[in-house]
Design an enzyme around this catalytic site. Structure first.
Site, PDB file in Angstrom:
ATOM      1  N   ASP A 206     -32.292  43.957 120.607  1.00 46.75           N
ATOM      2  CA  ASP A 206     -32.070  42.518 119.867  1.00 46.75           C
ATOM      3  C   ASP A 206     -30.890  42.128 119.641  1.00 46.75           C
ATOM      4  O   ASP A 206     -29.785  42.907 119.451  1.00 46.75           O
ATOM      5  CB  ASP A 206     -32.987  42.655 118.267  1.00 46.75           C
ATOM      6  N   GLU A 248     -30.836  61.122 129.437  1.00 48.39           N
ATOM      7  CA  GLU A 248     -31.427  62.614 129.110  1.00 48.39           C
ATOM      8  C   GLU A 248     -32.876  62.507 128.955  1.00 48.39           C
ATOM      9  O   GLU A 248     -33.550  63.508 129.297  1.00 48.39           O
ATOM     10  CB  GLU A 248     -30.870  62.859 127.743  1.00 48.39           C
TER      11      GLU A 248
END
Length: 525
Positions: A206, A248
């Site tokens: 956001d 990851e």
């Protein structure tokens, strides 16, 4: 806990159809009038039948709900109105079993004034350094520290009883974080890991360009470059660190980045930063063939240098719904043009919304569908005494706010509250049941059936860019792979180009087999 997303990237996000879920208004599973995770879980078969690849959830975290959940008090807890963390984990896992990934919202610019950090800061603790506290200006500190204005109207500062002021670019209940402090950065990286470990496949960021502020918090003066809080260069260090975390887990990002400068915009999409960002120029474009084509060309050109896929959005939880917007004389989106009682031709708006859906789903990249768009919902008029959006109050009533596009969905025409659940937290308009999903599922000509078929057929366009075809004025026509998309925005019907089959039409052709105005078709070459 759900299983972590594998640390691999199969590129699903480059051509995904992602459905935006505003939980509070999606479906009410426990009958209290507020949408919840139980309601979403019950409707997963509907979403699977729609054919979407992923769900993006607006904030479901613990919140006082002063700004629809964008005032987060605890990122590691689901708000009790929506359910529990365990339910969220079940939802993520159940959706994944249906082939649907989950994206969650992160609000890094600010937190709730009920967040433990801010409460400790108000008590005089060292957490004060995690926010922007300043003495006021004027003889007695009675003036805000600078001239910054809130996105919701009025000064971006609130004074405390001790005389200091704190910064909030949005509502006073949303104090801005100090991104120069390492604890703020570490906390957000930990939050990302928390959700990635629960199987979340991506994050929507956001207000992604607002986090970092000039350390001196200077006035916003005309022509100041760089801006003191928009698109600061230091932001890219933040997102490079986030990308390392996401990689990851094989997770992805989409940023809410409103920037007029194409080169600056593209910097957020470099290979070691965000994967995608919302494309607001397409959403805000008027219903005009030349301007739509320019928006498409410009969008693809902006993304090409960094190899990022474009995104196509017609509507979201902050924007007047597509049917209403396209039914107005000026279809361009501008917060300032929103007004009560704006005349709208819903038949015209619906016809154009159907055509726009086929246009966006035929373009290369990612398509976002806001809940209810697949039902052709119009903007709802909310009684003044029921408006909850702080934009309305902060603007002194000049802005009607965003509640009109957040009205709870109609699911079943013959049930109370159109099958949403209990009495909805925002009132459903009279006649809302006419848009119910169960009724549309049985109607071959409905908006829902159009969306289902378009999502199913979308792969015929392949992966390549569009090739524009010769077309009359006011007509857009392009080819991708062995499929064509033609959209008529002119005043008269037009002949279709040579083709071997009609794959899908937004509306009926005329008796001569021509494409009527405000209608789109997909053709096999």
């Amino acid at each position: 806990m759900g299983q972590p997303t594998p640390a691999t990237d199969d590129g699903w996000w480059r051509s995904a159809v992602i459905y935006q879920v505003y939980v509070r208004s999606f479906a009410d599973g426990d009958g209290d009038g507020t949408g919840d995770l139980a309601g979403v879980r019950a409707r997963l078969p509907y979403l699977a039948e729609l054919g979407v690849d992923a769900l993006w959830f607006n904030p479901w975290y613990r919140s006082p709900m002063k700004d629809g959940g964008y005032d987060v008090a605890d990122y590691r807890a689901v708000d009790p109105a929506f359910g529990t963390l365990a339910e969220a984990e079940k939802l993520i896992a159940e959706a994944r079993e249906l082939g649907i990934r989950t994206l969650v919202d992160i609000v890094p610019n600010h937190v709730s004034d009920q967040h433990p950090w801010f409460r400790a800061a108000l008590a005089g603790g060292p957490e004060r350094e995690l926010f922007h506290f300043r003495p006021g200006r004027g003889e007695h500190g009675e003036l805000p520290p600078n001239d910054w204005q809130s996105e919701f109207g009025g000064p971006a500062w609130t004074r405390l009883p001790d005389g200091d002021w704190y910064l909030h670019l949005f509502a006073p209940e949303q104090p801005d974080l100090n991104w120069a402090h390492p604890a703020v950065r570490q906390e957000h990286e930990d939050i990302l890991r928390f959700w990635f470990e629960r199987g979340v496949a991506g994050v929507r960021i956001d207000s992604a360009a607002l986090l970092v502020k000039h350390p001196e918090l200077p006035d916003v003066t005309e022509g100041r470059d760089p801006h003191p809080y928009v698109d600061r260069d230091e932001l890219h260090d933040v997102y490079r660190a986030w990308r390392a975390v996401a990689d990851e887990y094989g997770a992805v990002f989409v940023g809410e980045v409103w920037l007029p400068d194409a080169e600056r915009f593209a910097r957020y999409l470099r290979p070691d930063e965000l994967h995608t960002a919302f494309n607001f120029s397409f959403m805000s474009c008027p219903w005009d063939a030349a301007r739509l084509r320019r928006s498409i060309d410009d969008t693809l050109a902006e993304h090409a240098p960094v190899g990022a896929p474009a995104t196509w959005v017609l509507c979201n939880h902050d924007v007047t719904r597509t049917v209403t917007r396209y039914g107005r004389a000026d279809t361009g989106f501008d917060f300032a043009t929103k007004a009560f009682g704006t005349p709208t031709d819903l038949a015209l708006g619906t016809r154009r919304a159907r055509a726009a859906a086929l246009l966006s789903l035929a373009l290369p990249g990612v398509v976002y569908v806001y809940q209810g768009e697949e039902l052709g919902l119009p903007e709802a008029d909310i009684p003044l005494d029921r408006i909850e959006d702080p934009m309305h109050a902060r603007s002194g009533g000049a802005d009607p706010g965003r509640d009109g596009c957040r009205v709870p969905l109609p699911w079943a025409a013959g049930e109370p509250h159109a099958g949403f659940g209990g009495e909805p937290w925002l009132p459903q308009p009279d006649g809302w049941a006419a848009y119910a999903a169960d009724r549309q599922a049985e109607d071959p000509g409905s908006m829902l059936r159009l969306y289902r078929e378009a999502v199913r057929l979308r792969p015929v366009f392949g992966d390549g860019p569009p090739t524009w075809l010769p077309a009359p004025d006011g007509v857009l026509a392009f080819a991708r792979a062995d499929a064509l998309c033609v959209l008529n925005l002119s005043d008269t019907p037009v002949d279709l180009p040579a083709h071997s089959a009609l794959l899908l039409a937004g509306g009926p052709l005329d008796t001569a087999g021509r494409l009527p105005r405000d209608t789109a078709v997909w053709l096999r070459a």
